[in-house]
Design a protein around this motif. Sequence first.
Motif: not given
Length: 115
Positions: A32-47
């Motif tokens: 229930d929280n929102h976190y803003q971060f930059p990203g671009g095309t073709n980025d692989a994102i791991y959390v």
Amino acid sequence: MHQIKPTIKLFTSQDEDTNAITINNLYLDHQDNHYQFPGGTNDAIYVFTQSIAIYILSSNEVNGTMALNCFMVPEPDPVNSIYLHNQQHIERALGHGWNELSLATIVEKLIDLLI
């Protein structure tokens, strides 16, 4: 440190005068929280999470870039981040053979650079 698979959405806005749609940011929904971060095309994102920290690792093989954004629950903006602009920066930060490291190890090494 635990890897999670939260929902990641694209945040856009529309200019009322020109009707142009602008990509502003990505945001992650987690507990229930929102976190803003930059990203671009073709980025692989791991959390990853650890205690009250959330770490978002973005990697772009096409551009040869990597970034780590660190959040403290429930703050929506990163409290710290690192951006590696090219393969040389990545190798300097993570060492030779870095691409054989686990994702968790890469995050831990990048966290050490932030401290």
